[in-house]
Scaffold this motif. Structure first.
Motif, short mmCIF file in Angstrom:
data_model
loop_
_atom_site.label_atom_id
_atom_site.label_comp_id
_atom_site.label_asym_id
_atom_site.label_seq_id
_atom_site.Cartn_x
_atom_site.Cartn_y
_atom_site.Cartn_z
N THR A 146 47.00 -17.03 -32.82
CA THR A 146 45.73 -16.37 -33.10
C THR A 146 45.69 -14.97 -32.49
O THR A 146 45.25 -14.02 -33.14
CB THR A 146 44.55 -17.21 -32.60
OG1 THR A 146 44.62 -18.50 -33.22
CG2 THR A 146 43.22 -16.57 -32.95
N THR A 187 42.46 -23.93 -40.97
CA THR A 187 43.19 -23.97 -39.71
C THR A 187 42.64 -25.05 -38.78
O THR A 187 43.39 -25.60 -37.98
CB THR A 187 43.18 -22.59 -39.01
OG1 THR A 187 41.87 -22.06 -39.03
CG2 THR A 187 44.15 -21.64 -39.70
N ASP A 240 43.02 -15.54 -44.44
CA ASP A 240 41.95 -16.50 -44.21
C ASP A 240 40.65 -15.75 -43.90
O ASP A 240 40.68 -14.60 -43.47
CB ASP A 240 42.33 -17.42 -43.04
CG ASP A 240 41.43 -18.62 -42.92
OD1 ASP A 240 41.33 -19.39 -43.88
OD2 ASP A 240 40.80 -18.77 -41.85
N ASN A 246 47.94 -12.80 -34.73
CA ASN A 246 47.36 -12.57 -36.05
C ASN A 246 46.12 -11.70 -35.96
O ASN A 246 45.96 -10.74 -36.72
CB ASN A 246 47.04 -13.93 -36.69
CG ASN A 246 46.70 -13.79 -38.15
OD1 ASN A 246 45.69 -13.19 -38.50
ND2 ASN A 246 47.54 -14.35 -39.01
N HIS A 247 45.24 -11.99 -35.03
CA HIS A 247 44.00 -11.24 -34.92
C HIS A 247 44.22 -9.86 -34.32
O HIS A 247 43.44 -8.93 -34.61
CB HIS A 247 42.96 -12.03 -34.14
CG HIS A 247 42.43 -13.20 -34.93
ND1 HIS A 247 41.25 -13.82 -34.61
CD2 HIS A 247 42.90 -13.84 -36.03
CE1 HIS A 247 41.03 -14.80 -35.48
NE2 HIS A 247 42.03 -14.82 -36.34
N GLU A 301 46.51 -18.41 -41.11
CA GLU A 301 45.47 -17.40 -40.89
C GLU A 301 45.63 -16.18 -41.79
O GLU A 301 44.70 -15.41 -41.95
CB GLU A 301 45.48 -16.94 -39.44
CG GLU A 301 44.56 -17.70 -38.53
CD GLU A 301 43.10 -17.58 -38.90
OE1 GLU A 301 42.49 -16.51 -38.72
OE2 GLU A 301 42.55 -18.58 -39.38
N THR A 344 38.63 -15.99 -41.46
CA THR A 344 38.49 -15.54 -40.07
C THR A 344 39.36 -14.31 -39.81
O THR A 344 39.00 -13.46 -39.00
CB THR A 344 38.80 -16.67 -39.07
OG1 THR A 344 40.02 -17.29 -39.40
CG2 THR A 344 37.69 -17.70 -39.07
N GLN A 345 40.49 -14.19 -40.49
CA GLN A 345 41.30 -12.98 -40.35
C GLN A 345 40.59 -11.79 -41.00
O GLN A 345 40.53 -10.71 -40.43
CB GLN A 345 42.69 -13.16 -40.98
CG GLN A 345 43.58 -11.95 -40.73
CD GLN A 345 44.84 -11.96 -41.55
OE1 GLN A 345 44.83 -12.30 -42.72
NE2 GLN A 345 45.93 -11.56 -40.92
N ASP A 348 37.32 -25.06 -41.52
CA ASP A 348 38.30 -24.15 -42.11
C ASP A 348 39.66 -24.84 -42.17
O ASP A 348 39.92 -25.81 -41.46
CB ASP A 348 38.37 -22.89 -41.24
CG ASP A 348 39.19 -21.79 -41.87
OD1 ASP A 348 38.74 -21.22 -42.87
OD2 ASP A 348 40.29 -21.51 -41.36
N GLU A 376 34.98 -21.04 -38.40
CA GLU A 376 36.19 -21.85 -38.29
C GLU A 376 35.91 -23.34 -38.49
O GLU A 376 36.82 -24.10 -38.81
CB GLU A 376 36.83 -21.59 -36.92
CG GLU A 376 38.15 -22.26 -36.69
CD GLU A 376 39.25 -21.81 -37.63
OE1 GLU A 376 40.26 -22.54 -37.71
OE2 GLU A 376 39.13 -20.76 -38.29
N MET A 396 38.12 -18.99 -32.31
CA MET A 396 39.10 -19.94 -32.85
C MET A 396 39.31 -21.10 -31.87
O MET A 396 39.38 -22.26 -32.28
CB MET A 396 40.44 -19.26 -33.12
CG MET A 396 40.44 -18.30 -34.28
SD MET A 396 40.49 -19.12 -35.86
CE MET A 396 42.15 -19.71 -35.88
#
Length: 194
Positions: free
Chosen positions: A46, A21, A118, A49-50, A115, A120-121, A19, A16, A145
């Motif tokens: 987050t 975000t 992205d 999304n995660h 995200e 990280t996703q 990144d 991150e 995050m």
């Protein structure tokens, strides 16, 4: 069990740094100057999304044999390691149209959208496919995050301008490469090639 929490936390915290975000967090902190609604928006966005990404990873893990999944994960971790080396940039339009909704809702929508797709996703999808404790992976990636973004929100430009972003990107890429090697080794063992 704790590996499902700690590895995703470390990987996402490193990935991150620098990144888009994180740049978005910096932009929102500069525009609103209200850290706690921004941090709350980051947490909710987050987690949502995660959670979706982790559910997808958990579902994908059931589609493949363990050996095939390990090969797919190894290739995916190599791709994300290379992607991590590319600096992100943020389109200013991404959050400017949402500003009228206040810091919490603007952060919630902007972070959730930023995200999507992205690294990280994508990493969350892969980590949830690799580790058996889906909720711990989601919690770990969310903590990662927060570890990367909360200091940016609280410190603003001061911290972001002083971080060695190239070094941090390389460390994150090395972490993803290590996961690729580990997944590749697992694939070899599961395929009976060792």
């Amino acid at each position: 069990m704790f590996e499902s929490l700690f590895v995703p936390t470390l990987i996402v915290a490193l990935a991150e740094i620098g990144d888009k975000t994180q740049l978005l967090a910096l932009l929102l902190a500069a525009r609103f100057r209200k850290p706690w609604p921004i941090i709350s928006g980051i947490v909710v966005a987050t987690l949502a999304n995660h959670f979706l990404a982790g559910a997808m990873g958990n579902w994908v893990a059931g589609l493949f044999s363990p050996a095939t999944l390990s090969w797919v994960l190894a290739a995916s971790f190599v791709a994300v390691a290379l992607w991590t080396l590319i600096p992100d940039q943020l389109d200013d339009d991404e959050s400017s149209s949402l500003k009228r909704y206040g810091p919490f809702l603007t952060t919630l929508f902007a972070f959730f959208l930023a995200e999507m797709g992205d690294k990280t996703q994508i990493a969350t999808v892969m980590l949830a496919a690799q580790y058996p404790h889906f909720l711990l992976v989601v919690l770990g990636t969310t903590l990662g995050m927060l570890i990367a973004n909360v200091p940016v929100v609280l410190a603003g430009n001061f911290a972001a301008e002083r971080l060695p972003l190239n070094l941090i990107r390389r460390l994150a890429a090395m972490a993803f490469a290590a996961l690729a090697v580990y997944a590749g080794y697992q694939a070899l063992v599961l395929s009976g090639l060792t």
